[in-house]
Write an enzyme that holds these catalytic residues in place. Structure first.
Site, short mmCIF file in Angstrom:
data_model
loop_
_atom_site.label_atom_id
_atom_site.label_comp_id
_atom_site.label_asym_id
_atom_site.label_seq_id
_atom_site.Cartn_x
_atom_site.Cartn_y
_atom_site.Cartn_z
CE LYS A 91 25.15 28.47 1.96
NZ LYS A 91 25.31 28.56 0.50
CB THR B 46 29.05 27.62 1.68
OG1 THR B 46 28.28 27.71 0.48
CG2 THR B 46 30.48 28.05 1.43
CG ASP B 47 23.72 23.54 0.23
OD1 ASP B 47 22.92 24.49 0.27
OD2 ASP B 47 23.36 22.34 0.24
CG PHE C 226 29.97 69.08 22.72
CD1 PHE C 226 30.87 68.20 23.31
CD2 PHE C 226 30.31 69.65 21.50
CE1 PHE C 226 32.08 67.89 22.69
CE2 PHE C 226 31.52 69.34 20.87
CZ PHE C 226 32.40 68.45 21.48
NE ARG D 235 25.51 67.05 23.45
CZ ARG D 235 26.61 66.61 22.85
NH1 ARG D 235 26.90 67.00 21.63
NH2 ARG D 235 27.42 65.77 23.47
CD GLN E 12 34.22 62.55 22.60
OE1 GLN E 12 33.10 62.97 22.95
NE2 GLN E 12 34.86 63.05 21.57
CG ASN F 69 26.70 62.77 19.08
OD1 ASN F 69 25.55 62.72 19.47
ND2 ASN F 69 27.50 63.79 19.34
CG HIS G 155 24.74 64.94 15.23
ND1 HIS G 155 25.51 65.14 16.34
CD2 HIS G 155 25.60 64.48 14.28
CE1 HIS G 155 26.77 64.84 16.09
NE2 HIS G 155 26.85 64.42 14.84
O1 LIG Z 1 29.81 64.60 22.59
C1 LIG Z 1 30.34 65.11 21.57
N1 LIG Z 1 31.64 64.83 21.30
C2 LIG Z 1 32.30 65.34 20.22
O2 LIG Z 1 33.51 65.07 20.00
C3 LIG Z 1 31.56 66.18 19.36
N2 LIG Z 1 31.86 66.86 18.21
C4 LIG Z 1 30.74 67.50 17.81
O3 LIG Z 1 30.67 68.23 16.78
N3 LIG Z 1 29.72 67.28 18.68
C5 LIG Z 1 30.20 66.45 19.67
N4 LIG Z 1 29.62 65.90 20.76
#
Ligand SMILES: O=c1[nH]c(=O)c2[nH]c(=O)[nH]c2[nH]1
Length: 277
Positions: A12, A58-59, A153, A170, A213, A239, A241
């Protein structure tokens, strides 16, 4: 050529259980879980002939979740998952494996019996019992964090398809998905959760970031430093954006103060940080 049944499990999924615990002074405590059970074992007959003699419905599994919440309370998602997984594998001869995945939705206290949901954060646990082998994972998902500066970046590969501009300032935003394996099933699950969550937040806010990263590694390292018992943490960081909106067509200045929060596509940065000993 014979056609045979491969690996299978059943259970369940997503039993939502809210446990209220009432103290003598009228104060209530609340635990809000989403519990998914998956059982495996000697289940060939039901697949090949429809004979259900080995099948725990499962009940029944759903009812067990409710009954155990009532009888035993919910000490932590990990402990409740272990209780259930051990029960299913020890009470039924035909069931030899159990996996229990749990999500806990944290509530903040507003008063003795009033609560508010804590943002989008979900605490997660996953328990697997198979014979005498027991494995417990803890984690969290939906921990949404944003730094409105201290993120750059630049210096990345540029090929025929690259249009991205380098940036020295950013917004960096993510919704953290983290998972860690406990070395022992009697660990202090709540203490590890709190320490890991705080370490993730502190590392995200405290790292001047040149890439998500780099922030991922800093966050994983902080968790392992805060939780000496853990040897590994797995992180998935979308990420999220935020693109500057150009307001100059409206006769306004170009200072980057208004952003479009794009929901997809998003970068997805994944990595495991481990102790090398
Ligand atoms: O911190 C980031 N890592 C990436 O690998 C990546 N690639 C991207 O287009 N923007 C970012 N920003």
């Amino acid at each position: 050529m014979a056609i045979v049944l491969g690996p299978n499990r059943y259970g369940k999924a997503e039993t939502r259980v809210v446990r209220v615990t009432r103290a003598a002074d009228g104060t209530h405590a609340l635990t809000d879980l989403n519990v998914s059970v998956a059982l495996s074992g000697d289940l060939t007959d039901t697949h090949l002939t429809g004979d259900n003699a080995h099948v725990l419905p499962t009940d029944t599994q759903k009812n067990t979740v409710y009954a155990f919440a009532k009888q035993h309370g919910i000490a932590s998602p990990e402990a409740f998952g272990l209780l259930l997984a051990r029960h299913f594998t020890s009470s039924q001869e035909t069931i030899t494996g159990a996996r229990v995945d749990l999500e806990e939705y944290p509530w903040n206290r507003l008063g003795p019996h009033s609560f508010s949901r804590e943002g989008s954060l979900v605490r997660t646990a996953s328990v697997e019992v198979s014979g005498s082998a027991e494995t417990v994972f803890g984690g969290l998902t939906g921990l949404t964090l944003l730094n409105s500066t201290d993120s750059e970046f630049a210096g990345f590969i540029r090929d025929d398809y690259t249009t991205l501009a380098e940036t020295s300032d950013r917004i960096l935003a993510t919704a953290v998905d983290a998972r860690w394996r406990f070395p022992a099933v009697d660990a202090d699950f709540d203490a590890v959760f709190a320490a890991a969550r705080d370490a993730l937040i502190d590392a995200f806010t405290g790292t001047y970031s040149y890439s998500l990263q780099q922030t991922l590694f800093a966050m994983g390292k902080a968790v392992l430093e805060a939780c000496p018992d853990l040897s590994e943490v797995r992180l998935r960081l979308p990420n999220k954006h935020h693109f500057v909106v150009d307001c100059t067509p409206f006769g306004l200045d170009s200072a980057p103060e208004v952003f479009h929060a794009d929901d997809r596509p998003y970068g997805l940065i994944e990595g495991t940080v481990v102790r090398d000993d």
